[in-house]
Design a protein around this motif. Sequence first.
Motif, PDB file in Angstrom:
ATOM      1  N   ASN A  92       0.808  -1.222   0.000  1.00 13.53           N
ATOM      2  CA  ASN A  92       0.000   0.000   0.000  1.00 13.53           C
ATOM      3  C   ASN A  92       0.843   1.275   0.000  1.00 13.53           C
ATOM      4  OD1 ASN A  92      -2.461  -1.594   0.259  1.00 13.53           O
ATOM      5  ND2 ASN A  92      -1.733  -1.998   2.337  1.00 13.53           N
ATOM      6  N   CYS A  93       1.840   1.273  -0.852  1.00 11.97           N
ATOM      7  CA  CYS A  93       2.667   2.462  -1.055  1.00 11.97           C
ATOM      8  C   CYS A  93       2.253   3.111  -2.376  1.00 11.97           C
ATOM      9  CB  CYS A  93       4.147   2.096  -1.096  1.00 11.97           C
ATOM     10  SG  CYS A  93       5.244   3.500  -1.432  1.00 11.97           S
ATOM     11  N   ASP A  94       1.938   4.406  -2.355  1.00 15.68           N
ATOM     12  CA  ASP A  94       1.524   5.101  -3.576  1.00 15.68           C
ATOM     13  C   ASP A  94       2.609   6.011  -4.123  1.00 15.68           C
ATOM     14  OD1 ASP A  94       1.516   7.119  -1.726  1.00 15.68           O
ATOM     15  OD2 ASP A  94      -0.538   7.800  -2.117  1.00 15.68           O
ATOM     16  N   TYR A  95       3.817   5.924  -3.555  1.00 19.45           N
ATOM     17  CA  TYR A  95       4.895   6.848  -3.902  1.00 19.45           C
ATOM     18  C   TYR A  95       6.106   6.078  -4.400  1.00 19.45           C
ATOM     19  CZ  TYR A  95       8.506  10.440  -3.054  1.00 19.45           C
ATOM     20  OH  TYR A  95       9.555  11.315  -3.178  1.00 19.45           O
ATOM     21  N   TYR A  96       6.431   6.233  -5.684  1.00 13.38           N
ATOM     22  CA  TYR A  96       7.553   5.503  -6.262  1.00 13.38           C
ATOM     23  C   TYR A  96       8.879   5.872  -5.594  1.00 13.38           C
ATOM     24  CZ  TYR A  96      11.269   4.065  -9.334  1.00 13.38           C
ATOM     25  OH  TYR A  96      12.433   3.523  -9.805  1.00 13.38           O
ATOM     26  N   GLY A  97       9.022   7.103  -5.134  1.00 13.08           N
ATOM     27  CA  GLY A  97      10.268   7.524  -4.511  1.00 13.08           C
ATOM     28  C   GLY A  97      10.693   6.621  -3.368  1.00 13.08           C
ATOM     29  N   TRP A  98       9.730   6.110  -2.612  1.00 12.43           N
ATOM     30  CA  TRP A  98      10.075   5.192  -1.531  1.00 12.43           C
ATOM     31  C   TRP A  98      10.459   3.823  -2.074  1.00 12.43           C
ATOM     32  CZ3 TRP A  98       5.480   6.610   2.210  1.00 12.43           C
ATOM     33  CH2 TRP A  98       5.804   7.808   2.860  1.00 12.43           C
ATOM     34  N   ILE A  99       9.822   3.397  -3.153  1.00  5.65           N
ATOM     35  CA  ILE A  99      10.156   2.089  -3.734  1.00  5.65           C
ATOM     36  C   ILE A  99      11.605   2.086  -4.211  1.00  5.65           C
ATOM     37  CG2 ILE A  99       9.625   0.442  -5.576  1.00  5.65           C
ATOM     38  CD1 ILE A  99       7.508   0.643  -3.327  1.00  5.65           C
ATOM     39  N   LYS A 100      11.992   3.114  -4.922  1.00  6.53           N
ATOM     40  CA  LYS A 100      13.374   3.141  -5.430  1.00  6.53           C
ATOM     41  C   LYS A 100      14.372   3.330  -4.300  1.00  6.53           C
ATOM     42  CE  LYS A 100      14.894   7.730  -5.961  1.00  6.53           C
ATOM     43  NZ  LYS A 100      16.248   8.319  -6.091  1.00  6.53           N
ATOM     44  N   SER A 101      14.011   4.094  -3.264  1.00  7.66           N
ATOM     45  CA  SER A 101      14.918   4.277  -2.132  1.00  7.66           C
ATOM     46  C   SER A 101      15.064   2.999  -1.324  1.00  7.66           C
ATOM     47  CB  SER A 101      14.421   5.416  -1.237  1.00  7.66           C
ATOM     48  OG  SER A 101      14.510   6.660  -1.903  1.00  7.66           O
ATOM     49  N   ILE A 102      13.984   2.253  -1.178  1.00  3.77           N
ATOM     50  CA  ILE A 102      14.061   0.971  -0.477  1.00  3.77           C
ATOM     51  C   ILE A 102      14.938  -0.003  -1.265  1.00  3.77           C
ATOM     52  CG2 ILE A 102      12.700  -1.061   0.185  1.00  3.77           C
ATOM     53  CD1 ILE A 102      10.444   0.960   0.943  1.00  3.77           C
TER      54      ILE A 102
END
Length: 313
Positions: A92-102
């Motif tokens: 339930n993440c709607d922000y790609y910035g967190w996906i790439k940072s993770i």
Amino acid sequence: MSDYEVELITPEAKDRLADELASEIRFERKANIHGACVKLLTDNESFKDEWEDNFRFMNEDVRPHAKIFSIEDGGDLQVMYDPTAKVAIVRNCDYYGWIKSIALAVISDFFEDYHSIHRRYSVHGSAVDYMGHAIAIIGPPGTGKTTLTYGLLQNENCNYISDDWFFTRLFSNAAVIYSSEKNSYIRDDLADVWKTFAEEVKRVKLDVKCRGIADVSTLFDGRIRETSTLKTVVLLERDEKNPPFRQLNPDEALDYMIKQDFCNPHQMIRDARKFNLRVNFFKELFTQNDVYMLNTVETPQESLDRIVALAER
């Protein structure tokens, strides 16, 4: 700290969750992040597209060193991590910035686990090559790191390496840095400060956080470097009580990084062993390079002028 908490889970819990989410996965893509293979498994087509634009391609026959699951199931945001398998499960993440940072944080954890062999470390900061030597800009969120990086890149003698995260290999007498991403994840307000980039910002498809992937080959034609030798580190702060600019000794610089949690809100593991690895890395890095503190209480142009003077000295 980031706006999410990382819950560490066991390999058994990871296997159970991966089985539960398997039927939801619509897209699988592999990325080459500093020679390591990271696999994204997601139901979000936008994330898949941004991932492809963001990172370098990795051949499908390469076995992944890490995996990132990103699934929307209508619940609250969750970030779970199995450090044994290097698998992050994001719900339930709607922000790609967190996906790439993770993804970058997981690979950083991977390199840290093999530090005695590879001596590869990650830095949550930007890096610009100036005529063969690199300047690193490191600071907490909101201190102007991206703004100053793009300000430098208006200079034709500056070459793009990374605007968010880079990897470092330490040698006995030098630190070599490497880019982490193929393209840049920029904010829509970048052109408010530097008009040079107005046309490119208009072409970027923005996400829910008004950010998007910009093609650096268009932004900086012929001025892209994947590696350089570090010469100067600029730390950032924003504090009206302190002077706008000063040089730091290695102990002062290290103390600042420790107080600021290494200027990295995206750390998958925060334990004594990882803390000591990061302390020892930055201590060595600051011993090998000139380090300055730039207090970004001045205008962006005034702060930029101070970094340009360092580069040209």
